[in-house]
Design a protein around this motif. Structure first.
Motif, PDB file in Angstrom:
ATOM      1  N   MET A 264       0.829  -1.203   0.000  1.00 38.64           N
ATOM      2  CA  MET A 264       0.000   0.000   0.000  1.00 38.64           C
ATOM      3  C   MET A 264       0.862   1.250   0.000  1.00 38.64           C
ATOM      4  O   MET A 264       0.477   2.288  -0.537  1.00 38.64           O
ATOM      5  CB  MET A 264      -0.941  -0.011   1.206  1.00 38.64           C
ATOM      6  CG  MET A 264      -1.993  -1.104   1.130  1.00 38.64           C
ATOM      7  SD  MET A 264      -3.172  -1.064   2.482  1.00 38.64           S
ATOM      8  CE  MET A 264      -4.033   0.464   2.156  1.00 38.64           C
ATOM      9  N   LEU A 265       2.067   1.164   0.588  1.00 41.48           N
ATOM     10  CA  LEU A 265       2.968   2.303   0.616  1.00 41.48           C
ATOM     11  C   LEU A 265       3.759   2.434  -0.681  1.00 41.48           C
ATOM     12  O   LEU A 265       4.077   3.539  -1.109  1.00 41.48           O
ATOM     13  CB  LEU A 265       3.928   2.182   1.794  1.00 41.48           C
ATOM     14  CG  LEU A 265       4.593   3.469   2.280  1.00 41.48           C
ATOM     15  CD1 LEU A 265       3.552   4.486   2.725  1.00 41.48           C
ATOM     16  CD2 LEU A 265       5.557   3.173   3.424  1.00 41.48           C
ATOM     17  N   ASN A 266       4.055   1.307  -1.297  1.00 43.04           N
ATOM     18  CA  ASN A 266       4.760   1.281  -2.584  1.00 43.04           C
ATOM     19  C   ASN A 266       3.959   0.422  -3.555  1.00 43.04           C
ATOM     20  O   ASN A 266       4.321  -0.721  -3.839  1.00 43.04           O
ATOM     21  CB  ASN A 266       6.176   0.724  -2.421  1.00 43.04           C
ATOM     22  CG  ASN A 266       7.058   1.625  -1.597  1.00 43.04           C
ATOM     23  OD1 ASN A 266       7.456   2.690  -2.044  1.00 43.04           O
ATOM     24  ND2 ASN A 266       7.350   1.203  -0.365  1.00 43.04           N
ATOM     25  N   PRO A 267       2.838   0.948  -4.062  1.00 44.74           N
ATOM     26  CA  PRO A 267       1.932   0.142  -4.877  1.00 44.74           C
ATOM     27  C   PRO A 267       2.507  -0.179  -6.244  1.00 44.74           C
ATOM     28  O   PRO A 267       3.387   0.525  -6.741  1.00 44.74           O
ATOM     29  CB  PRO A 267       0.695   1.031  -5.000  1.00 44.74           C
ATOM     30  CG  PRO A 267       1.226   2.423  -4.858  1.00 44.74           C
ATOM     31  CD  PRO A 267       2.358   2.326  -3.887  1.00 44.74           C
ATOM     32  N   PRO A 268       2.016  -1.243  -6.871  1.00 45.18           N
ATOM     33  CA  PRO A 268       2.431  -1.550  -8.242  1.00 45.18           C
ATOM     34  C   PRO A 268       1.885  -0.509  -9.202  1.00 45.18           C
ATOM     35  O   PRO A 268       0.950   0.238  -8.853  1.00 45.18           O
ATOM     36  CB  PRO A 268       1.805  -2.926  -8.501  1.00 45.18           C
ATOM     37  CG  PRO A 268       0.628  -2.981  -7.580  1.00 45.18           C
ATOM     38  CD  PRO A 268       1.032  -2.213  -6.357  1.00 45.18           C
ATOM     39  N   PRO A 269       2.456  -0.406 -10.416  1.00 44.23           N
ATOM     40  CA  PRO A 269       1.961   0.582 -11.393  1.00 44.23           C
ATOM     41  C   PRO A 269       0.469   0.413 -11.638  1.00 44.23           C
ATOM     42  O   PRO A 269      -0.019  -0.704 -11.829  1.00 44.23           O
ATOM     43  CB  PRO A 269       2.777   0.273 -12.651  1.00 44.23           C
ATOM     44  CG  PRO A 269       4.009  -0.407 -12.151  1.00 44.23           C
ATOM     45  CD  PRO A 269       3.584  -1.193 -10.945  1.00 44.23           C
ATOM     46  N   SER A 270      -0.260   1.513 -11.636  1.00 42.86           N
ATOM     47  CA  SER A 270      -1.706   1.463 -11.821  1.00 42.86           C
ATOM     48  C   SER A 270      -2.055   1.539 -13.297  1.00 42.86           C
ATOM     49  O   SER A 270      -1.294   2.087 -14.098  1.00 42.86           O
ATOM     50  CB  SER A 270      -2.382   2.603 -11.062  1.00 42.86           C
ATOM     51  OG  SER A 270      -1.886   3.851 -11.508  1.00 42.86           O
ATOM     52  N   PRO A 271      -3.200   0.988 -13.697  1.00 39.42           N
ATOM     53  CA  PRO A 271      -3.580   1.009 -15.109  1.00 39.42           C
ATOM     54  C   PRO A 271      -4.008   2.390 -15.574  1.00 39.42           C
ATOM     55  O   PRO A 271      -4.729   3.103 -14.874  1.00 39.42           O
ATOM     56  CB  PRO A 271      -4.745   0.016 -15.181  1.00 39.42           C
ATOM     57  CG  PRO A 271      -5.310   0.014 -13.797  1.00 39.42           C
ATOM     58  CD  PRO A 271      -4.160   0.231 -12.871  1.00 39.42           C
ATOM     59  N   ALA A 272      -3.539   2.782 -16.750  1.00 43.54           N
ATOM     60  CA  ALA A 272      -3.972   4.025 -17.380  1.00 43.54           C
ATOM     61  C   ALA A 272      -5.047   3.747 -18.429  1.00 43.54           C
ATOM     62  O   ALA A 272      -5.914   4.582 -18.664  1.00 43.54           O
ATOM     63  CB  ALA A 272      -2.787   4.737 -18.022  1.00 43.54           C
ATOM     64  N   TRP A 273      -4.960   2.572 -19.080  1.00 41.33           N
ATOM     65  CA  TRP A 273      -5.962   2.197 -20.078  1.00 41.33           C
ATOM     66  C   TRP A 273      -5.922   0.682 -20.254  1.00 41.33           C
ATOM     67  O   TRP A 273      -4.838   0.070 -20.300  1.00 41.33           O
ATOM     68  CB  TRP A 273      -5.690   2.868 -21.423  1.00 41.33           C
ATOM     69  CG  TRP A 273      -6.768   2.637 -22.449  1.00 41.33           C
ATOM     70  CD1 TRP A 273      -7.997   3.209 -22.485  1.00 41.33           C
ATOM     71  CD2 TRP A 273      -6.717   1.765 -23.577  1.00 41.33           C
ATOM     72  NE1 TRP A 273      -8.714   2.766 -23.567  1.00 41.33           N
ATOM     73  CE2 TRP A 273      -7.941   1.873 -24.262  1.00 41.33           C
ATOM     74  CE3 TRP A 273      -5.735   0.907 -24.083  1.00 41.33           C
ATOM     75  CZ2 TRP A 273      -8.230   1.154 -25.414  1.00 41.33           C
ATOM     76  CZ3 TRP A 273      -6.014   0.190 -25.232  1.00 41.33           C
ATOM     77  CH2 TRP A 273      -7.247   0.314 -25.893  1.00 41.33           C
ATOM     78  N   VAL A 274      -7.102   0.075 -20.334  1.00 38.44           N
ATOM     79  CA  VAL A 274      -7.219  -1.372 -20.488  1.00 38.44           C
ATOM     80  C   VAL A 274      -7.998  -1.666 -21.750  1.00 38.44           C
ATOM     81  O   VAL A 274      -9.154  -1.235 -21.899  1.00 38.44           O
ATOM     82  CB  VAL A 274      -7.921  -2.003 -19.271  1.00 38.44           C
ATOM     83  CG1 VAL A 274      -8.098  -3.502 -19.479  1.00 38.44           C
ATOM     84  CG2 VAL A 274      -7.130  -1.731 -17.992  1.00 38.44           C
ATOM     85  N   GLY A 275      -7.369  -2.373 -22.694  1.00 42.04           N
ATOM     86  CA  GLY A 275      -8.029  -2.807 -23.917  1.00 42.04           C
ATOM     87  C   GLY A 275      -8.232  -4.312 -23.911  1.00 42.04           C
ATOM     88  O   GLY A 275      -7.909  -5.000 -22.937  1.00 42.04           O
ATOM     89  N   ALA A 276      -8.756  -4.843 -25.005  1.00 44.84           N
ATOM     90  CA  ALA A 276      -9.016  -6.277 -25.073  1.00 44.84           C
ATOM     91  C   ALA A 276      -7.735  -7.088 -24.936  1.00 44.84           C
ATOM     92  O   ALA A 276      -7.712  -8.140 -24.295  1.00 44.84           O
ATOM     93  CB  ALA A 276      -9.724  -6.614 -26.379  1.00 44.84           C
ATOM     94  N   ASP A 277      -6.653  -6.615 -25.539  1.00 43.71           N
ATOM     95  CA  ASP A 277      -5.373  -7.319 -25.437  1.00 43.71           C
ATOM     96  C   ASP A 277      -4.221  -6.351 -25.206  1.00 43.71           C
ATOM     97  O   ASP A 277      -3.071  -6.662 -25.493  1.00 43.71           O
ATOM     98  CB  ASP A 277      -5.122  -8.155 -26.695  1.00 43.71           C
ATOM     99  CG  ASP A 277      -5.218  -7.327 -27.973  1.00 43.71           C
ATOM    100  OD1 ASP A 277      -5.315  -6.086 -27.871  1.00 43.71           O
ATOM    101  OD2 ASP A 277      -5.209  -7.924 -29.057  1.00 43.71           O
ATOM    102  N   THR A 278      -4.542  -5.154 -24.699  1.00 51.44           N
ATOM    103  CA  THR A 278      -3.532  -4.115 -24.484  1.00 51.44           C
ATOM    104  C   THR A 278      -3.696  -3.522 -23.094  1.00 51.44           C
ATOM    105  O   THR A 278      -4.820  -3.314 -22.628  1.00 51.44           O
ATOM    106  CB  THR A 278      -3.677  -2.991 -25.525  1.00 51.44           C
ATOM    107  OG1 THR A 278      -3.606  -3.547 -26.832  1.00 51.44           O
ATOM    108  CG2 THR A 278      -2.568  -1.962 -25.362  1.00 51.44           C
TER     109      THR A 278
END
Length: 684
Positions: A264-278
């Motif tokens: 929670m203090l050092n979270p993994p990279p968060s999604p900016a955009w989610v596509g079907a295969d991207t």
């Protein structure tokens, strides 16, 4: 029971005007009233239907001022609104188009104060664009909405929420007509433990199970394709966070795979955009830890090192714009101002056309059938001096229509400009500072004014944006220079800037606030008359400013302020709040301080403990129903001040309000209190 109000109508809001008239109205002599700044916007949200044949917008209407959703038929010559949802005893704060016929929306009571948020879940409802076929889908906690025995059976419990409005698909795994995706939330106390998705029919209220292919346990957030197929989930196990990606096998099944993890203090990279295969992620990789947008390389199982979007000096802040088919159309980013980068030549040309007609403004476009001859374009145009205008362009007839001002009564020509400055703090750190209301004399040199240092809450947020904001403009209209520092600990300017604020409450963070004022004074923009003000953490900083830098400030105004760091970090059996246990276990002790190992530091930087050092006049305000910073914070400080013989100059508690004021009458009352308070101490 919600009741429809009679429809007399809003026709006066729909005005066809040439673009040249958008520059503002004639300047009047009278000073704008507090009500002018803090009344509800005339239009709160607007959205084109999937085909672009209709436009829905939310707006207050009628003698009660309740917010409803109204629809314009764009196929007719006269734009006459139709009521989709408007009630005499409730408001519609948000809505979505399910298809061209049907809208889903939640319901709250915006006239009950912000404390309502803690007592009543907003539910979910659906209706046709003309207001018919109204149905309750998710019940409101603490409120009834009874239609029939059938609807009571069909209505889901209040612990469900809307997750995604999909595009209907012919694939049996995707959305059927009239369906949305909702999530069933489960938890313990203030802790959310999981969210389970469910298909929900907006016409019948019928549900069907969601084939999640044995998704990972503890899923808190979901990302779907436009057609409603799951692709990404975020899970939490104690203090660890992980993202999992779903890969379909082409035969109706598939598998989940963990692709990243962190704390929670050092979270993994968060999604900016989610596509079907991207998948695009916000990856920390800039020189001072700025987050850039990078593609995830599934072949290597890691983020790429080649950024798709970057803005040196700023974290990525914005959103990607998708087509209903899942294609990527553009990206909207916010640095010192918002801009949109389109990937198609047609949209680029359209943006250039609008920007040329409305220069010096942010022109936010959404369109349907953008490349076709009958394209429909909705434009929200605004800048630092204008709350905004809504415009509509129909290519078939070539017409531009101004639908509404966002905030009637605000004259842009009378508003102050807002600029972002990058200065140096006393230890050399880059310090972003937003300045509103700078004035120059006839010789072109800075004209020194009384200043108000307005400290943002959070504190781990970015607060400043190049747009009209009511509090900063209200204070500037009263003749003050408004200084808003993005002190260390603020998000938006790189991970180094954020983490430099850890365990620095009342210390280096407070020095940054002082340095912003000292810079403005050195540059000649501010004189030696200054007060400090803010809400939440900003209220805490106000109190610590009076304690640590008493010579800088003539007064302080703090509302919904953290006054006791120990109560904030530890909590109490006797004081109810909404801070999750996981936040206290895995975040606050590292970001603010550990009550045991950092006891001396927290006491030295506690307004309650150091109340006797507050000498300047002080205005304090709290919400009776605040669960983020409970009223106990205010009572403890008030008692400490009275024991020290330093009773606050002004004390107010707003009934039924939470962490901030929602009722317009309370916003206006508080603004008037601030006006009188600052005038007393800065205009003499």
């Amino acid at each position: 029971m919600f009741r429809f109000s009679p429809l007399a109508w809003l026709q006066a809001r729909i005005v066809v005007l040439p673009l040249a008239l958008l520059s503002g109205l004639a300047t009047a002599a009278a000073q704008p009233s507090a009500e002018t700044f803090f009344r509800k916007p005339a239009v709160m949200d607007a959205s084109l239907s999937p085909s672009g044949k209709r436009l829905a917008f939310s707006a207050p209407y009628g003698p009660t001022g309740r917010v409803g959703v109204f629809v314009l038929d764009l196929q007719t010559a006269e734009l006459t609104p139709t009521r989709a949802a408007h009630f005499s005893d409730a408001d519609v704060p948000s809505f979505d188009w399910v298809d061209d016929e049907r809208i889903v929306f939640s319901v709250v009571d915006l006239q009950a104060g912000s404390g309502e948020d803690y007592r009543t879940a907003p539910g979910l409802f659906a209706a046709k664009f003309d207001g018919s076929e109204l149905r309750a889908l998710i019940e409101r906690e603490g409120r009834s909405f009874v239609q029939s025995a059938e609807s009571r059976i069909r209505t889901l419990h209040w612990n469900h929420k809307l997750l995604h409005v999909p595009v209907p698909s012919e694939d049996p795994r995707g959305a059927r007509a009239d369906e949305v995706i909702v999530g069933e939330m489960s938890g313990s106390g203030n802790e959310l433990l999981s969210v389970e998705p469910l298909w929900l029919n907006t016409r019948t209220g019928a549900t069907r199970s969601f084939d999640t292919y044995r998704h990972p346990r503890g899923a808190l957030s979901w990302w779907f394709t436009p057609q409603g197929e799951p692709r990404l989930v975020l899970t939490r196990d104690k203090g660890r966070l992980a993202y999992h990606w779903f890969t379909p096998d082409g035969q109706g099944g598939g598998s989940w795979k963990q692709i990243s993890e962190g704390t929670m203090l050092n979270p993994p990279p968060s999604p900016a955009w989610v596509g079907a295969d991207t998948l695009y992620l916000e990856q920390v990789m800039g020189p001072v830890g700025e987050s850039y947008v990078v593609p995830f390389d599934f072949s290597k199982g890691e983020p790429s090192q080649e950024p798709l979007v970057k803005a040196p000096g700023f974290d990525f802040a914005g959103s990607f714009i998708s087509g209903r088919d899942g294609s990527l159309l553009g990206v909207r980013i916010d640095t010192d101002a918002e801009q949109t980068i389109w990937f198609s030549s047609a949209r680029k040309a359209l943006q250039a056309l609008v920007d040329a007609a409305l220069p010096g403004r942010v022109n936010r476009l959404s369109c349907r059938r953008c490349e076709a001859d009958d394209a429909v374009v909705l434009v929200r145009s605004f800048n630092d001096r204008d709350p905004g205008q809504l415009l509509l362009h129909t290519r078939a007839d070539g017409k531009w229509r101004r639908l509404s001002q966002v905030q009637p009564g605000i004259e842009p020509s009378r508003m102050a400009t807002t600029d972002l400055q990058r200065i140096r703090a006393r230890d050399g750190r880059d310090l972003p500072v937003w300045i509103t209301g700078q004035k120059k004399g006839t010789d072109g040199k800075p004209l020194a004014q009384p200043a108000i240092v307005l400290v943002h809450g959070g504190p781990w947020v970015r607060i400043g944006h190049w747009r009209w904001e009511p509090m900063r403009q209200f204070l500037a209209s009263r003749g003050y220079l408004v200084i808003e520092p993005e002190f260390r600990g603020s998000e938006g300017y790189g991970m180094e800037h954020l983490k430099a604020g850890f365990k620095q409450w009342g210390q280096a963070m407070q020095d940054d606030v002082a340095d912003a004022l000292l810079w403005a004074q050195k540059e000649g923009w501010a004189n030696d008359k200054a007060c400090i003000a803010g809400a939440s953490y900003g209220g805490y900083s106000t109190l610590m400013g009076l304690i640590k830098h008493p010579d800088l400030y003539r007064c302080g105004a703090a509302w919904v302020a953290v006054t006791d760091p120990f109560l904030y970090v530890e909590g109490s059996w006797w004081v109810r709040d909404d801070i999750a246990d996981s936040g206290r276990r895995y975040g606050l002790k590292d970001m603010v301080g550990d009550p045991k190992t950092d006891e001396a530091m927290l006491k030295a930087n506690s307004p309650v403990e150091q109340a006797a050092l507050i000498k300047a006049p002080l205005l304090l305000a709290f919400g009776e129903d605040d669960l983020r910073v409970p009223l106990a914070h205010g009572k403890r400080l008030r008692s400490a001040l009275e024991r020290a013989g330093r009773a606050p100059a002004d004390w107010v508690v707003y009934a039924r309000e939470g962490h901030g004021w929602r009722k317009p009458e309370n916003q206006i009352d508080f603004a008037q209190r601030l006006e009188r308070f600052f005038a007393q101490h800065l205009q003499r």
